[in-house]
Scaffold this active site. Structure first.
Site, PDB file in Angstrom:
ATOM      1  N   LYS A  45       0.658  -1.388   0.084  1.00 31.24           N
ATOM      2  CA  LYS A  45       0.031  -0.417   0.044  1.00 31.24           C
ATOM      3  C   LYS A  45       1.111   1.578   0.053  1.00 31.24           C
ATOM      4  O   LYS A  45       0.334   2.152  -0.133  1.00 31.24           O
ATOM      5  CB  LYS A  45      -0.770   0.167   1.006  1.00 31.24           C
ATOM      6  CG  LYS A  45      -1.694  -0.686   1.488  1.00 31.24           C
ATOM      7  CD  LYS A  45      -2.865  -1.101   2.589  1.00 31.24           C
ATOM      8  CE  LYS A  45      -3.761  -1.746   1.971  1.00 31.24           C
ATOM      9  NZ  LYS A  45      -4.924  -2.070   4.225  1.00 31.24           N
ATOM     10  N   LYS A  47       2.278   3.039   2.219  1.00 29.11           N
ATOM     11  CA  LYS A  47       1.194   3.202   3.582  1.00 29.11           C
ATOM     12  C   LYS A  47       2.287   3.046   4.488  1.00 29.11           C
ATOM     13  O   LYS A  47       1.967   1.791   5.304  1.00 29.11           O
ATOM     14  CB  LYS A  47       0.137   3.202   3.959  1.00 29.11           C
ATOM     15  CG  LYS A  47      -0.708   4.101   2.748  1.00 29.11           C
ATOM     16  CD  LYS A  47      -2.143   3.774   3.552  1.00 29.11           C
ATOM     17  CE  LYS A  47      -3.126   4.018   2.038  1.00 29.11           C
ATOM     18  NZ  LYS A  47      -4.372   3.718   1.901  1.00 29.11           N
TER      19      LYS A  47
END
Ligand code: CTP
Length: 132
Positions: A45, A47
């Site tokens: 992701k 993230k």
């Protein structure tokens, strides 16, 4: 006895997470959850998670209906996890629909609809807006 396996990051736990785990458990008798490590989450992701992989693992383990948890280190090892944890059914949210069909030779693959209107990303945006 039917063993279910599912996977996810489960960061900043929300109702969509709880519901998918409970619906997954309803398909069988034993639920194993692979919690993505921080490194895997970054690779899939890009993230950073709010909670560490250790806290996320402990939180998921505390949810009623979850029988077993482990760290998912790599997306490429899903087949091995299915075999090692003796899963009869792989459950994924329908955001992944079709992407795990290759495992139909190892177990049944079921995609469950996501809970509408919530995600960790969305929640964090709302928290930022409230805090600012
Ligand atoms: N999930 C769900 N309903 C939601 C959000 C997630 O059913 N509203 C399911 C996903 O389909 C997945 C599991 O919960 O099977 C873990 O998802 P995860 O990626 O950890 O949660 P998200 O909230 O989607 O996280 P992000 O916003 O970081 O992508």
């Amino acid at each position: 006895m039917k063993r279910i396996i599912t996977f996810g990051t489960f960061d900043v736990l929300h109702i969509g997470h709880v519901r998918i785990l409970q619906r997954a458990k309803q398909l069988g008798t034993h639920l194993t959850v692979g919690v993505s490590t921080d490194a895997l989450n970054w690779s899939k992701k890009q993230k950073k998670t709010v909670y560490s992989q250790y806290d996320r693992l402990e939180i998921v383990k505390a949810i009623s209906g979850v029988d077993q948890v482990f760290f998912e280190n790599s997306l490429e090892e899903k087949g091995r996890y299915i075999v090692d944890y003796k899963a009869d059914i792989l459950v994924m949210g329908d955001d992944w629909a079709g992407r795990f069909d290759e495992f139909k030779s190892l177990c049944e693959v079921v995609y469950l609809p996501r809970t509408e209107g919530i995600s960790t990303t969305q929640l964090l945006e709302e928290i930022r807006a409230i805090a600012s």
